[in-house]
Write an enzyme that holds these catalytic residues in place. Structure first.
Site, PDB file in Angstrom:
ATOM      1  N   CYS A   2     -23.234 -24.043 -46.140  1.00 45.50           N
ATOM      2  CA  CYS A   2     -23.781 -25.026 -45.215  1.00 45.50           C
ATOM      3  C   CYS A   2     -23.944 -26.322 -45.979  1.00 45.50           C
ATOM      4  CB  CYS A   2     -25.138 -24.570 -44.710  1.00 45.50           C
ATOM      5  SG  CYS A   2     -25.077 -22.906 -44.021  1.00 45.50           S
ATOM      6  N   ARG A  27     -18.364 -28.494 -44.984  1.00 39.91           N
ATOM      7  CA  ARG A  27     -18.994 -27.311 -45.587  1.00 39.91           C
ATOM      8  C   ARG A  27     -19.366 -26.258 -44.555  1.00 39.91           C
ATOM      9  NH1 ARG A  27     -20.929 -28.120 -50.782  1.00 39.91           N
ATOM     10  NH2 ARG A  27     -22.303 -26.347 -50.524  1.00 39.91           N
ATOM     11  N   TRP A  74     -22.660 -23.036 -41.334  1.00 38.09           N
ATOM     12  CA  TRP A  74     -21.542 -22.085 -41.216  1.00 38.09           C
ATOM     13  C   TRP A  74     -22.191 -20.715 -41.239  1.00 38.09           C
ATOM     14  CZ3 TRP A  74     -19.155 -18.374 -44.536  1.00 38.09           C
ATOM     15  CH2 TRP A  74     -17.876 -17.975 -44.146  1.00 38.09           C
ATOM     16  N   ASN A 100     -29.100 -23.401 -47.559  1.00 37.80           N
ATOM     17  CA  ASN A 100     -27.712 -22.993 -47.782  1.00 37.80           C
ATOM     18  C   ASN A 100     -27.748 -21.806 -48.731  1.00 37.80           C
ATOM     19  OD1 ASN A 100     -24.939 -22.838 -48.282  1.00 37.80           O
ATOM     20  ND2 ASN A 100     -25.016 -24.409 -49.878  1.00 37.80           N
ATOM     21  N   GLY A 101     -27.105 -20.691 -48.337  1.00 37.89           N
ATOM     22  CA  GLY A 101     -27.115 -19.491 -49.185  1.00 37.89           C
ATOM     23  C   GLY A 101     -27.448 -18.282 -48.331  1.00 37.89           C
ATOM     24  N   GLU A 481       1.526 -19.870 -51.753  1.00 37.27           N
ATOM     25  CA  GLU A 481       0.701 -21.028 -51.394  1.00 37.27           C
ATOM     26  C   GLU A 481       1.223 -21.686 -50.104  1.00 37.27           C
ATOM     27  OE1 GLU A 481      -2.082 -22.066 -52.045  1.00 37.27           O
ATOM     28  OE2 GLU A 481      -2.136 -24.189 -51.559  1.00 37.27           O
ATOM     29  N   LYS A 485      -1.027 -22.097 -46.735  1.00 30.86           N
ATOM     30  CA  LYS A 485      -1.288 -23.394 -46.089  1.00 30.86           C
ATOM     31  C   LYS A 485      -0.961 -23.291 -44.604  1.00 30.86           C
ATOM     32  CE  LYS A 485      -3.297 -25.110 -48.277  1.00 30.86           C
ATOM     33  NZ  LYS A 485      -3.728 -24.753 -49.609  1.00 30.86           N
ATOM     34  N   GLU A 488      -3.558 -21.044 -42.678  1.00 31.00           N
ATOM     35  CA  GLU A 488      -4.930 -21.494 -42.506  1.00 31.00           C
ATOM     36  C   GLU A 488      -5.065 -22.691 -41.569  1.00 31.00           C
ATOM     37  OE1 GLU A 488      -5.492 -23.472 -46.991  1.00 31.00           O
ATOM     38  OE2 GLU A 488      -7.125 -22.384 -46.105  1.00 31.00           O
ATOM     39  N   HIS A 504      13.953  -5.236 -50.070  1.00 33.79           N
ATOM     40  CA  HIS A 504      13.160  -4.005 -50.071  1.00 33.79           C
ATOM     41  C   HIS A 504      12.256  -3.894 -48.850  1.00 33.79           C
ATOM     42  CE1 HIS A 504      14.513  -3.015 -54.079  1.00 33.79           C
ATOM     43  NE2 HIS A 504      14.244  -4.262 -54.456  1.00 33.79           N
ATOM     44  N   LYS A 603     -15.066 -25.002 -46.520  1.00 34.57           N
ATOM     45  CA  LYS A 603     -14.464 -25.575 -47.717  1.00 34.57           C
ATOM     46  C   LYS A 603     -14.854 -24.812 -48.971  1.00 34.57           C
ATOM     47  CE  LYS A 603     -12.105 -28.520 -50.088  1.00 34.57           C
ATOM     48  NZ  LYS A 603     -10.651 -28.293 -50.086  1.00 34.57           N
TER      49      LYS A 603
HETATM   50  C1  AGP Z   1      -7.406 -23.276 -49.851  1.00 35.84           C
HETATM   51  O1  AGP Z   1      -6.650 -24.026 -48.993  1.00 35.84           O
HETATM   52  C2  AGP Z   1      -8.542 -22.570 -49.335  1.00 35.84           C
HETATM   53  N1  AGP Z   1      -9.163 -23.159 -48.271  1.00 35.84           N
HETATM   54  C3  AGP Z   1      -9.250 -21.546 -50.200  1.00 35.84           C
HETATM   55  O2  AGP Z   1      -8.328 -20.527 -50.389  1.00 35.84           O
HETATM   56  C4  AGP Z   1      -9.818 -22.001 -51.573  1.00 35.84           C
HETATM   57  O3  AGP Z   1      -8.776 -22.327 -52.435  1.00 35.84           O
HETATM   58  C5  AGP Z   1     -10.681 -20.858 -52.157  1.00 35.84           C
HETATM   59  O4  AGP Z   1     -11.747 -20.574 -51.298  1.00 35.84           O
HETATM   60  C6  AGP Z   1     -11.191 -21.143 -53.548  1.00 35.84           C
HETATM   61  O5  AGP Z   1     -12.007 -22.265 -53.594  1.00 35.84           O
HETATM   62  P1  AGP Z   1     -12.371 -22.989 -54.954  1.00 35.84           P
HETATM   63  O6  AGP Z   1     -11.113 -23.509 -55.539  1.00 35.84           O
HETATM   64  O7  AGP Z   1     -13.322 -24.068 -54.545  1.00 35.84           O
HETATM   65  O8  AGP Z   1     -13.016 -21.959 -55.833  1.00 35.84           O
END
Ligand code: AGP
Length: 608
Positions: A2, A27, A74, A100-101, A481, A485, A488, A504, A603
Site C-alpha cells: 500500500c 503501490r 492493495w 502498509n504490511g 521476460e 511483459k 502482465e 519437445h 509495483k
Molecule cells: C515486473 O514487470 C514485475 N511487475 C515483477 O515481476 C517484479 O519484477 C517483481 O515483483 C520483483 O520486484 P523487485 O525487482 O522490485 O524485487
C-alpha cells in the site's frame, strides 16, 4: 503493498495528501482514503476504487485541517470495499491509522479486543492497531500507547497514526515495510517512498526497523520501541521531480521504455575506466574476493530474469560457477551456502519480501551479500554488505522496463569487475568489453527507432489469444521476460521457451493463429535458431523475429523483422528486450488495458 502519506504544517493537509497519493497509486489502487484533524475532530473520507473516486467525493466535502494521513490500498486482508479502505479508527474515532504490511497475529489480537468490548467494523488486520492503541491509551501517553501496541504486533508494518487529542503530532513507525520522513520548513511529511513528497522536499530520513518517529511541524524525534532517542542522518535526494512525471507520454511504461538510454548511461557513469571497472559500493576486500568459490543470485519476476542473464555473464567473465533461484523458492530449500558464497539479490524496489527473506537466510549462513537495486535506502540495500545501484530513476509503471536493462548493465559491470579481480580476465579483454559497453546507449537509441514499425504490426496480432517467445542461451531469459511483459499488461497468455525445446512439446501449439516471437540476433547458436524459425513457418506459424540487419534468410521467411544493432553477445539481451517491451506495450494499449496499473498486480510485492 500500500502507499502511505502524511503531512503536518501550515498548508491544507487534504490537498497535499491527495497529490502524494497520486504518486503512490502504483503501490496499490483498490481503494484510498485520507484523515485529517479539524478543530480537534478526526475527519475521514475513504472510498473503494481508484483514487479518482476519492477525489470526486472530496470535491463535494469540506475537509480542512493542517495535519493528516492518507493511504492507497492493495488488499491483503479483506476485500476492497469502503469499510476495508484505510484510514481505520478506534471505537471513539479519536485514533486513526494507515498501514502498509501484514499483521500476522491479528486474529488473536482481534479476539482479545472484542472480549474487552471493542467493536471492530472492518475485515482488515489494520483496524486492530487503532483499537490496541486506544486500549493502552487508557493508562499511558499517546507515544507510550503506540510503542506498547507495536510490541504486540507480529508481522510487518509501516504506520502513520493520528490522535484527535494531539492535533500537533503524527506518529510513524516501521517494521519490514518502507517509510520515510520528509523534512520541510515548519512542515514535515511521511511517505512510503520518495516521489510522493519530492515536490515538497529533498531532505529525507529513512526510518529503520522497529523505529518510531514523533513528528511535529517543527520537530522530528526518532526513538526505538523503548523510547530511547536514535540519532538519524539526513539524505539529500537529487532526483528531479519531473523524472517522476509522465513527460508527455501516454503511459509511464512508454516513458520509461524511452528513458533507457539515459538510465543505462547513468548506471555506467563513474564506474568505467579504460580497462577496468570500479564499483566502490560493493565493498569487497581482496580477501573477500579470494574466498569466493561460488555466486548465488536470487530475485523475483523480472529481476529473476536479469539474474538468469547474469549467470551467463558471470560464468563467462569471472569463471565462477553461478546458481540462480527465485526468491520464494530459495527460502524453502536447503542450498549449500557458506562464507565461500557470494550472494547477490537483485531488486528494483529493494522491498520484495521474498528477496529480503532470501538475503537474510544467506547472511545467516555466513555468505557475503551484495545487492543490485534501484531504490536508495530500501531494506535490501540497507541489509546488504555492498550495493550496486541501478540509476534508472523512479519506475512507476508496474511492468518493469528500465529497471531490467539497468540491472543487466550492473551485472555486466560486476562480471568484468570480478573477472579482473579473480584474474580470469586480461586487461586487454576487459578493455574490449568496456568499449562495447560504451556503445550500448547509442545502440538502445537505434532500437527505440523501431517503435512506429512495431506499433504498426501489432494491429494484426492484438486480438490473438496466445503467443510463444523463443530464445536460446543468454537470450532464453529474454524470451521469458518478453512473455512476462505481454502477460502482465495485455492479459494475453504467453510462454517463453528455449528455442531448442520447441520440438519437445510446444511445437504442437503452432498453427496459423500463433505468433512466435523469435530472438535471432547473431550468437553461437544462430544457425540453430534459424532452423527453429523454419520449423515454425513449415507449420504456418506467424514469425516475428529480432535479427541483425545482414541476414537475408530471416528477412525472407519471417512475417516481421525488427533490426537490432550488432553488439557483443553478452550485451545482446539489453537490446533484444526493448522491442519485446514495445510489442507488449502497443498490444496492451490497442486492447485498451490499464498499462501502468494492470489488474491484480502491484509495483512492489512486500508480502510473501
Ligand atoms: C515486473 O514487470 C514485475 N511487475 C515483477 O515481476 C517484479 O519484477 C517483481 O515483483 C520483483 O520486484 P523487485 O525487482 O522490485 O524485487
Amino acid at each position: 503493498m500500500c502507499g502511505i502519506i502524511g503531512y503536518i504544517g501550515k498548508e491544507k493537509a487534504g490537498d497535499i495528501l491527495i497529490e502524494g497519493l497520486r504518486r503512490l497509486e502504483y503501490r496499490g489502487y483498490d481503494s484510498a482514503g485520507i484523515a485529517t484533524i479539524d478543530n480537534g475532530q478526526i475527519k475521514i473520507i475513504k472510498s473503494v476504487g481508484k483514487l479518482r473516486q476519492l477525489e470526486k467525493i472530496l470535491r463535494n466535502s469540506s475537509l480542512s485541517g493542517n495535519i493528516g494521513i492518507g493511504h492507497t490500498r492493495w488488499a491483503t486482508h479483506g476485500k476492497p470495499s469502503d469499510e476495508n479502505a484505510h484510514p481505520h479508527s478506534d471505537c471513539h474515532n479519536q485514533i486513526v491509522v494507515v498501514h502498509n504490511g501484514i499483521i500476522e497475529n491479528y486474529i488473536e489480537l482481534r479476539e482479545e479486543l472484542i472480549k474487552k468490548g471493542h467493536k471492530i467494523v472492518s475485515e482488515t488486520d489494520t483496524e486492530i492497531i487503532a483499537h490496541l492503541i486506544e486500549e493502552y491509551h487508557k493508562n499511558h501517553s499517546f507515544e507510550e500507547a503506540v510503542s506498547l501496541s507495536l510490541k504486540n504486533l507480529k508481522g510487518a508494518y509501516a504506520l502513520g497514526i493520528l490522535h484527535s487529542q494531539h492535533p500537533d503530532t503524527i506518529i510513524a513507525a516501521r517494521l519490514g515495510s518502507p517509510l520515510i520522513i520528509g523534512l520541510g520548513e515548519n512542515e514535515h511529511f511521511i511517505a512510503s517512498d520518495i516521489p510522493a513528497i519530492l515536490s515538497h522536499t529533498r531532505q529525507i530520513i529513512f526510518l529503520d526497523e522497529e523505529e518510531m518517529a514523533i513528528i511535529k511541524a517543527d520537530e522530528v524525534k526518532v526513538t526505538d520501541l523503548n523510547g530511547c532517542i536514535k540519532s538519524k542522518t539526513f539524505h539529500q535526494i537529487t532526483w528531479d521531480p519531473i523524472m517522476a512525471e509522465k513527460d508527455g507520454y501516454k503511459h509511464f511504461m512508454l516513458k520509461e521504455i524511452h528513458e533507457q538510454p539515459r538510465a543505462i548511461e547513468d548506471t555506467m557513469r563513474g564506474n568505467l575506466k579504460e580497462d577496468d571497472i570500479f564499483l566502490d559500493e560493493v565493498k569487497l576486500s581482496s580477501e573477500d574476493i579470494d574466498k569466493i568459490k561460488k555466486v548465488f543470485i536470487v530475485a523475483c519476476g523480472t529481476s529473476y530474469h536479469a539474474a538468469l542473464v547474469g549467470k551467463f555473464m558471470l560464468e563467462e567473465l569471472s569463471l565462477i560457477p553461478t546458481e540462480v533461484d527465485i526468491g520464494s523458492e530459495f527460502r524453502y530449500r536447503q542450498p549449500l551456502i557458506d562464507d565461500k558464497v557470494l550472494f547477490i539479490t537483485i531488486s528494483q524496489s529493494g522491498e520484495t519480501a521474498d528477496s529480503i527473506a532470501a538475503l537474510r537466510e544467506a547472511k545467516r549462513k555466513g555468505a557475503k551479500v551484495i545487492s543490485i537495486c534501484n531504490v536508495l535506502g530500501s531494506t535490501i540495500t540497507r541489509e546488504s554488505d555492498g550495493v550496486i545501484y541501478t540509476h534508472a530513476g523512479p519506475e512507476i509503471g508496474v511492468a518493469s522496463t528500465k529497471a531490467f536493462t539497468t540491472q543487466l548493465v550492473a551485472l555486466y559491470m560486476f562480471s568484468i569487475y570480478l573477472g579482473r579481480r579473480k584474474r580470469a580476465l586480461s586487461p586487454q579483454k576487459a578493455k574490449e568489453l568496456i568499449l562495447e559497453l560504451r556503445k550500448l546507449p547509442q545502440c538502445v537509441i537505434n532500437v527505440l527507432k523501431s517503435a512506429e514499425e512495431i506499433k504498426n504490426y501489432t494491429k494484426y496480432y492484438f486480438k490473438c489469444n496466445d503467443f510463444l517467445f523463443l530464445g536460446r542461451g543468454i537470450n532464453y531469459p529474454i524470451a521469458l521476460e518478453g512473455a512476462l511483459k505481454l502477460k502482465e499488461i495485455s492479459y494475453i497468455h504467453a510462454e517463453g521457451y528455449p528455442a531448442g525445446e520447441m520440438k519437445h512439446g510446444p511445437i504442437a501449439l503452432i498453427d496459423e493463429n500463433m505468433p512466435v516471437v523469435t530472438i535471432a540476433t547473431e550468437s553461437k547458436v544462430y544457425d540453430k535458431i534459424l532452423s527453429n524459425i523454419e520449423e515454425v513457418k513449415a507449420r504456418d506459424g506467424i514469425v516475428i523475429a529480432l535479427a541483425n540487419s545482414d541476414n537475408q534468410r530471416i528477412m525472407d521467411i519471417a512475417n516481421h523483422v525488427t533490426h537490432i544493432s550488432k553488439i557483443n553477445e553478452l550485451l545482446s539481451p539489453v537490446l533484444n528486450v526493448i522491442p519485446l517491451q514495445m510489442l507488449a506495450y502497443y498490444i496492451a494499449e490497442k486492447r485498451g488495458c490499464d498499462v501502468d496499473q494492470p489488474r491484480n498486480l502491484a509495483k512492489s510485492v512486500t508480502v510473501e
